[in-house]
Design a protein around this motif. Structure first.
Motif, PDB file in Angstrom:
ATOM      1  N   GLY A 108       7.476  -6.499  -9.340  1.00  0.00           N
ATOM      2  CA  GLY A 108       6.831  -7.798  -9.478  1.00  0.00           C
ATOM      3  C   GLY A 108       7.403  -8.833  -8.532  1.00  0.00           C
ATOM      4  N   LEU A 109       8.713  -8.857  -8.417  1.00  0.00           N
ATOM      5  CA  LEU A 109       9.342  -9.810  -7.503  1.00  0.00           C
ATOM      6  C   LEU A 109       9.003  -9.488  -6.047  1.00  0.00           C
ATOM      7  N   TYR A 110       8.879  -8.202  -5.736  1.00  0.00           N
ATOM      8  CA  TYR A 110       8.489  -7.839  -4.369  1.00  0.00           C
ATOM      9  C   TYR A 110       7.042  -8.258  -4.097  1.00  0.00           C
ATOM     10  N   LEU A 111       6.161  -8.038  -5.051  1.00  0.00           N
ATOM     11  CA  LEU A 111       4.778  -8.496  -4.910  1.00  0.00           C
ATOM     12  C   LEU A 111       4.757 -10.012  -4.683  1.00  0.00           C
ATOM     13  N   GLY A 112       5.550 -10.733  -5.450  1.00  0.00           N
ATOM     14  CA  GLY A 112       5.632 -12.173  -5.280  1.00  0.00           C
ATOM     15  C   GLY A 112       6.178 -12.559  -3.920  1.00  0.00           C
ATOM     16  N   THR A 113       7.179 -11.833  -3.457  1.00  0.00           N
ATOM     17  CA  THR A 113       7.773 -12.102  -2.146  1.00  0.00           C
ATOM     18  C   THR A 113       6.741 -11.937  -1.039  1.00  0.00           C
ATOM     19  N   VAL A 114       6.006 -10.835  -1.082  1.00  0.00           N
ATOM     20  CA  VAL A 114       4.974 -10.605  -0.068  1.00  0.00           C
ATOM     21  C   VAL A 114       3.926 -11.720  -0.135  1.00  0.00           C
ATOM     22  N   THR A 115       3.533 -12.097  -1.330  1.00  0.00           N
ATOM     23  CA  THR A 115       2.525 -13.144  -1.500  1.00  0.00           C
ATOM     24  C   THR A 115       3.017 -14.476  -0.942  1.00  0.00           C
ATOM     25  N   VAL A 116       4.225 -14.875  -1.309  1.00  0.00           N
ATOM     26  CA  VAL A 116       4.766 -16.162  -0.858  1.00  0.00           C
ATOM     27  C   VAL A 116       4.925 -16.180   0.662  1.00  0.00           C
ATOM     28  N   GLU A 121       0.836  -1.205   0.000  1.00  0.00           N
ATOM     29  CA  GLU A 121       0.000   0.000   0.000  1.00  0.00           C
ATOM     30  C   GLU A 121       0.871   1.255   0.000  1.00  0.00           C
ATOM     31  N   ALA A 122       1.953   1.217   0.777  1.00  0.00           N
ATOM     32  CA  ALA A 122       2.864   2.371   0.826  1.00  0.00           C
ATOM     33  C   ALA A 122       3.527   2.588  -0.531  1.00  0.00           C
ATOM     34  N   LEU A 123       3.919   1.520  -1.220  1.00  0.00           N
ATOM     35  CA  LEU A 123       4.497   1.656  -2.556  1.00  0.00           C
ATOM     36  C   LEU A 123       3.502   2.291  -3.521  1.00  0.00           C
ATOM     37  N   ASP A 124       2.250   1.914  -3.403  1.00  0.00           N
ATOM     38  CA  ASP A 124       1.217   2.467  -4.293  1.00  0.00           C
ATOM     39  C   ASP A 124       1.059   3.974  -4.117  1.00  0.00           C
ATOM     40  N   GLN A 125       1.466   4.492  -2.974  1.00  0.00           N
ATOM     41  CA  GLN A 125       1.315   5.922  -2.688  1.00  0.00           C
ATOM     42  C   GLN A 125       2.510   6.763  -3.133  1.00  0.00           C
ATOM     43  N   HIS A 164       5.599  -4.822 -14.000  1.00  0.00           N
ATOM     44  CA  HIS A 164       5.865  -3.922 -15.133  1.00  0.00           C
ATOM     45  C   HIS A 164       4.667  -3.002 -15.384  1.00  0.00           C
ATOM     46  N   GLU A 165       3.461  -3.535 -15.285  1.00  0.00           N
ATOM     47  CA  GLU A 165       2.262  -2.701 -15.467  1.00  0.00           C
ATOM     48  C   GLU A 165       2.187  -1.621 -14.403  1.00  0.00           C
ATOM     49  N   TRP A 166       2.478  -2.011 -13.168  1.00  0.00           N
ATOM     50  CA  TRP A 166       2.443  -1.044 -12.070  1.00  0.00           C
ATOM     51  C   TRP A 166       3.491   0.049 -12.274  1.00  0.00           C
ATOM     52  N   ALA A 167       4.708  -0.343 -12.612  1.00  0.00           N
ATOM     53  CA  ALA A 167       5.782   0.637 -12.777  1.00  0.00           C
ATOM     54  C   ALA A 167       5.479   1.601 -13.917  1.00  0.00           C
ATOM     55  N   ALA A 168       4.922   1.097 -14.999  1.00  0.00           N
ATOM     56  CA  ALA A 168       4.667   1.930 -16.175  1.00  0.00           C
ATOM     57  C   ALA A 168       3.398   2.765 -16.050  1.00  0.00           C
ATOM     58  N   ASN A 169       2.362   2.204 -15.419  1.00  0.00           N
ATOM     59  CA  ASN A 169       1.053   2.861 -15.432  1.00  0.00           C
ATOM     60  C   ASN A 169       0.455   3.148 -14.057  1.00  0.00           C
ATOM     61  N   GLY A 170       0.953   2.479 -13.037  1.00  0.00           N
ATOM     62  CA  GLY A 170       0.397   2.663 -11.698  1.00  0.00           C
ATOM     63  C   GLY A 170      -0.847   1.846 -11.441  1.00  0.00           C
ATOM     64  N   VAL A 171      -1.331   1.184 -12.454  1.00  0.00           N
ATOM     65  CA  VAL A 171      -2.516   0.335 -12.303  1.00  0.00           C
ATOM     66  C   VAL A 171      -2.263  -1.003 -12.980  1.00  0.00           C
ATOM     67  N   PRO A 172      -2.760  -2.049 -12.455  1.00  0.00           N
ATOM     68  CA  PRO A 172      -3.419  -2.101 -11.147  1.00  0.00           C
ATOM     69  C   PRO A 172      -2.408  -1.889 -10.023  1.00  0.00           C
ATOM     70  N   GLU A 173      -2.904  -1.386  -8.908  1.00  0.00           N
ATOM     71  CA  GLU A 173      -2.051  -1.158  -7.757  1.00  0.00           C
ATOM     72  C   GLU A 173      -1.553  -2.487  -7.203  1.00  0.00           C
ATOM     73  N   LEU A 174      -0.342  -2.469  -6.656  1.00  0.00           N
ATOM     74  CA  LEU A 174       0.232  -3.685  -6.085  1.00  0.00           C
ATOM     75  C   LEU A 174      -0.634  -4.231  -4.948  1.00  0.00           C
ATOM     76  N   SER A 175      -1.145  -3.336  -4.107  1.00  0.00           N
ATOM     77  CA  SER A 175      -1.980  -3.796  -2.993  1.00  0.00           C
ATOM     78  C   SER A 175      -3.288  -4.406  -3.485  1.00  0.00           C
ATOM     79  N   GLN A 176      -3.826  -3.882  -4.577  1.00  0.00           N
ATOM     80  CA  GLN A 176      -5.054  -4.448  -5.147  1.00  0.00           C
ATOM     81  C   GLN A 176      -4.778  -5.840  -5.704  1.00  0.00           C
ATOM     82  N   LEU A 177      -3.668  -5.999  -6.416  1.00  0.00           N
ATOM     83  CA  LEU A 177      -3.299  -7.314  -6.945  1.00  0.00           C
ATOM     84  C   LEU A 177      -3.098  -8.309  -5.827  1.00  0.00           C
ATOM     85  N   TYR A 178      -2.415  -7.871  -4.775  1.00  0.00           N
ATOM     86  CA  TYR A 178      -2.205  -8.744  -3.628  1.00  0.00           C
ATOM     87  C   TYR A 178      -3.545  -9.175  -3.026  1.00  0.00           C
TER      88      TYR A 178
END
Length: 139
Positions: free
Chosen positions: A78-86, A54-58, A119-133
């Motif tokens: 993406g790898l960080y999102l995966g890390t949090v998920t795992v 959530e903080a990254l999304d801000q 890559h989508e998040w970095a380029a466009n900001g959507v979808p947000e990482l917290s939303q994907l999580y």
């Protein structure tokens, strides 16, 4: 490149494959140095929690103007999102396909391409990482 614990190298006839090292894979994929450095400069601690997503999304996306950094940051996100998920979703684990493409496999068997999402998040900001999580954690 031969990284035995990733199991990417092709076996020779009669050769056995060494057991994959899930902890080694998780450690390697969780480094995300560029993202962690960028977040730290902005005062965001990446502690591998859903709250840190959530903080990254801000963050103000100043990196979008730098075409050189954008792909690397997308990988790290993406790898960080995966890390949090795992680390937080029961039964989630890294799956590295031949060629080195990392995915997160959920207990349900569903696979999630976290690098593409980063890559989508970095380029466009959507979808947000917290939303994907949130979507993955509910699956």
């Amino acid at each position: 490149m031969n990284i035995p614990f990733l199991g990417i190298r092709r076996k020779k006839q009669g050769e056995t494959t060494p057991a994959a090292d899930p902890e080694g894979i998780a450690e390697l994929l969780s480094e995300c140095d560029l993202l962690r450095s960028l977040a730290a400069r902005e005062g965001v601690l990446l502690d591998d929690s859903a709250r840190s997503l959530e903080a990254l999304d801000q963050l103000v996306p100043r990196w979008r103007d730098d075409e050189e950094i954008l792909p690397w940051l997308g990988n790290d996100a993406g790898l960080y999102l995966g890390t949090v998920t795992v680390r937080t979703v029961p039964g989630a684990q890294w799956q590295v396909w031949p060629g080195g493409r990392p995915l997160v496999r959920l207990a349900s068997g569903r696979e999630f391409d976290v690098v593409a999402a980063g890559h989508e998040w970095a380029a466009n900001g959507v979808p947000e990482l917290s939303q994907l999580y949130g979507e993955v954690a509910e699956a």
